[in-house]
Design an enzyme around this catalytic site. Structure first.
Site, PDB file in Angstrom:
ATOM      1  N   TYR A 199      -6.134  10.872   3.738  1.00 24.90           N
ATOM      2  CA  TYR A 199      -4.725  10.990   3.448  1.00 24.90           C
ATOM      3  C   TYR A 199      -4.595  11.974   2.271  1.00 24.90           C
ATOM      4  CZ  TYR A 199      -3.283   7.124   6.517  1.00 24.90           C
ATOM      5  OH  TYR A 199      -3.012   6.341   7.604  1.00 24.90           O
ATOM      6  N   GLN A 203       0.863  -1.181   0.000  1.00 23.21           N
ATOM      7  CA  GLN A 203       0.000   0.000   0.000  1.00 23.21           C
ATOM      8  C   GLN A 203       0.899   1.229   0.000  1.00 23.21           C
ATOM      9  OE1 GLN A 203      -2.081   1.709   3.505  1.00 23.21           O
ATOM     10  NE2 GLN A 203      -3.952   1.065   2.464  1.00 23.21           N
ATOM     11  N   ARG A 243      -9.512  -6.957  10.806  1.00 22.97           N
ATOM     12  CA  ARG A 243      -9.472  -7.296  12.229  1.00 22.97           C
ATOM     13  C   ARG A 243      -9.672  -8.782  12.503  1.00 22.97           C
ATOM     14  NH1 ARG A 243     -13.983  -3.035  13.642  1.00 22.97           N
ATOM     15  NH2 ARG A 243     -14.439  -3.586  11.473  1.00 22.97           N
TER      16      ARG A 243
END
Length: 400
Positions: free
Chosen positions: A168, A98, A344
């Site tokens: 971002y 990423q 998660r």
């Protein structure tokens, strides 16, 4: 079940199945370089059965990190990254980097470099004003993403995911709330989308068909005045028309303004208040309840928004958010999503995919408490397995 665990094409890649480990910052790079702990983290997930694991976060510049301890892509990082990709490949999985610039989410104090924002802003992380890049500086930001992608290729990655989400840098340019520029990168939706499109096309031109190129795109910011679903749909349509991306991973929320929209479930306010550094901790005690809102958890909680993108687009889409069991994965495939991304649930059980493949009735043990979120400062982990250090040992393969 057959469709989910069958090989699937992602651009030039063939993944062994349609499940991707989503990017979750690992907190295992104290010197901004690969460590044995980072390799063990991803090798364990790869051995657990995913088709591809995603390394987060590979910043395109030293000032583009949310913390100084994150990897930034430079020649010195390549040798360690190559060890990482080789370890994941040895387990039969693909690996994605990423890449992106944290922009207004960057910690200028930690990075010792100014945070960037599309328009004048004050940083609650570093307690100082952010720097606004001039229009003449934008080509260098694009070039930084290209350099990062080429270094990822050199290190043996199979894919790059460009970060267009969570406010971002690129996401902040997309947001009408954060982008108040008056030049060619602000104002109209087309101008605000220009940076995303230029980066995607430049990365594709650089890597050709040697790597898969995807992007993580905000469907909405979750804040009044921010990016909305209709605007994001237009951005996605432009990205599809440009033809530079092999898939979009659909996300939501803002690390700067509304992070819990991405996660859903319990907001770990007390835990964050204990671990945040200096001034950020004081500010969090004042505004933590408003900042970390709570959204009830449900399986596939981003699906309703993502359906709108599936109806309008023909390009492959990756469904993220509340993917923890076979029923949800099957539902995603039935609704036309080519891949699903898990985060998660794999922190709690890295071998969850093997167990689902063995028994479709398997349910994740993740309780969506989100206590894993504050652990990014000490090594991202599920707090229900705090003493478990991932070991670079292959897990038993699923029964055939």
């Amino acid at each position: 079940m057959t469709e989910i665990f069958a090989p699937a094409r992602l651009g030039p890649l063939t993944l062994r199945n349609r499940v991707i480990k989503a990017a979750t910052f690992e907190g295992r790079t104290p010197d901004a370089l690969v460590t044995d702990e980072l390799i063990a983290f991803h090798r364990e997930v790869a051995a657990g059965g995913v088709g591809m694991t995603t390394v987060a976060y590979c910043a395109v510049a030293p000032g583009g990190r949310t913390d100084r301890k994150q990897i930034w892509m430079r020649p010195e990082a390549v040798a360690g990254l190559r060890k990482l990709t080789e370890a994941v490949h040895a387990e039969g999985a693909a690996i994605c980097a990423q890449i992106g610039h944290a922009g207004p989410v960057a910690n200028a104090a930690s990075n010792r470099a100014p945070a960037l924002a599309p328009s004048p802003m004050f940083s609650p992380l570093s307690m100082r004003a952010m720097r606004v890049p001039a229009e003449s500086e934008i080509p260098e930001l694009v070039a930084a993403h290209v350099r990062a992608a080429l270094l990822a290729e050199q290190a043996g990655f199979d894919a790059v995911e460009i970060h267009f989400g969570h406010n971002y840098l690129v996401s902040s340019f997309l947001s009408p709330l954060l982008n108040r520029r008056g030049d060619g990168y602000g104002g109209s939706p087309a101008n605000r989308a220009r940076l995303a499109r230029e980066i995607a096309c430049a990365v594709r031109d650089a890597v050709g068909d040697r790597l898969a190129v995807t992007a993580k795109l905000n469907m909405e910011d979750g804040r009044r005045g921010g990016l909305t679903v209709p605007e994001s749909l237009q951005v996605a349509a432009w990205l599809e028309a440009d033809g530079a991306l092999d898939a979009l991973e659909l996300t939501a929320g803002s690390s700067l303004l509304n992070p819990m929209l991405l996660f859903h479930g319990t907001a770990p306010r007390r835990s964050f208040a204990k671990v945040l550094p200096g001034p950020a901790r004081w500010g969090f005690r004042l505004v933590g309840r408003a900042f970390l809102k709570e959204y009830p958890y449900q399986e596939a909680y981003l699906l309703e928004r993502a359906r709108q993108f599936r109806r309008e687009l023909t390009m492959p889409l990756i469904l993220l958010g509340g993917i923890t069991n076979m029923d949800t994965m099957t539902r995603a495939m039935a609704e036309g999503f080519e891949f699903v991304a898990m985060g998660r649930a794999l922190l709690r059980e890295p071998d969850l995919l093997h167990r689902i493949r063995s028994d479709a009735a398997t349910r994740s043990a993740c309780v969506h408490c989100n206590e894993c979120m504050p652990t990014i400062y000490t090594g991202t982990r599920c707090v229900f397995r705090p003493d478990r250090t991932p070991e670079p040992l292959p897990l038993r393969p699923p029964p055939r």
